[in-house]
Write a protein that holds these residues in place. Structure first.
Motif, PDB file in Angstrom:
ATOM      1  N   ARG A  13       0.867  -1.177   0.000  1.00 49.98           N
ATOM      2  CA  ARG A  13       0.000   0.000   0.000  1.00 49.98           C
ATOM      3  C   ARG A  13       0.902   1.224   0.000  1.00 49.98           C
ATOM      4  N   LEU A  14       0.526   2.201  -0.768  1.00 48.80           N
ATOM      5  CA  LEU A  14       1.244   3.471  -0.705  1.00 48.80           C
ATOM      6  C   LEU A  14       0.254   4.606  -0.643  1.00 48.80           C
ATOM      7  N   ARG A  15       0.598   5.589   0.173  1.00 52.04           N
ATOM      8  CA  ARG A  15      -0.206   6.808   0.301  1.00 52.04           C
ATOM      9  C   ARG A  15       0.760   7.969   0.157  1.00 52.04           C
ATOM     10  N   LEU A  16       0.581   8.725  -0.916  1.00 56.73           N
ATOM     11  CA  LEU A  16       1.428   9.885  -1.180  1.00 56.73           C
ATOM     12  C   LEU A  16       0.555  11.122  -1.061  1.00 56.73           C
ATOM     13  N   GLN A  17       0.933  12.010  -0.165  1.00 53.58           N
ATOM     14  CA  GLN A  17       0.236  13.290  -0.014  1.00 53.58           C
ATOM     15  C   GLN A  17       1.205  14.384  -0.438  1.00 53.58           C
ATOM     16  N   PHE A  18       0.678  15.409  -1.095  1.00 55.65           N
ATOM     17  CA  PHE A  18       1.542  16.516  -1.515  1.00 55.65           C
ATOM     18  C   PHE A  18       0.809  17.831  -1.413  1.00 55.65           C
ATOM     19  N   LYS A  19       1.600  18.893  -1.241  1.00 62.77           N
ATOM     20  CA  LYS A  19       1.044  20.250  -1.227  1.00 62.77           C
ATOM     21  C   LYS A  19       2.122  21.236  -1.643  1.00 62.77           C
ATOM     22  N   ALA A  20       1.676  22.297  -2.297  1.00 63.15           N
ATOM     23  CA  ALA A  20       2.607  23.326  -2.763  1.00 63.15           C
ATOM     24  C   ALA A  20       2.966  24.243  -1.591  1.00 63.15           C
TER      25      ALA A  20
END
Length: 148
Positions: A141-148
């Protein structure tokens, strides 16, 4: 917001690997870039292993049909893994190692990607099974969160 020029983002990635009765968790917090090319979005970053003193380039391509391609390593390096995630499909790909090419397959029971542009932020979640030589290597399982 114009994503064609690339936008710096901060990435939080959690991976969960289950092989047999063992589960490993890996967490990475890295700077990256989000760029749009054609109908696809690309997330690029360096996965840093401080213990080994190495870094590995990673690119995640989000296609407009919902499929995701994950590449670890460089095309001119001796190690490169490309995984394709397509909802509820089995996809054959290859893992290039210094010892030769290993065919690998992914089966993706769950995939979800969400993004906002104002502010630029998003989350990608993928559950997949990995096979090599018709043997089940594990559940991931992978969970990638991103924000500028």
């Amino acid at each position: 917001m114009d994503l064609s020029q690339g936008v710096p983002i901060q990435i939080h990635l959690e991976t969960f690997v289950t092989q047999g009765d063992d589960t490993e968790t890996h967490v990475f917090d890295e700077p990256g870039t989000l760029v749009q090319m054609g109908n696809a979005l690309y997330i690029r970053y360096q996965e840093v292993d401080e213990d080994a003193g190495t870094s590995m380039p990673v690119t995640m391509k989000l296609r407009d049909d919902g499929d995701i391609q994950l590449s670890r390593g460089s095309s001119n390096g001796d190690t490169q893994l490309k995984l394709f995630f397509a909802n509820e499909k089995r996809v054959l790909t290859r893992y290039r190692t210094p010892y030769g090419i290993i065919p690998v397959e992914t089966v993706t029971p769950s995939i979800d990607a969400r993004m906002t542009t104002d502010p630029v932020a998003g989350e990608i979640y993928v559950e997949y099974e990995l096979f090599a030589n018709h043997q089940h290597l594990g559940n991931y399982r992978l969970r990638l969160q991103f924000k500028a």
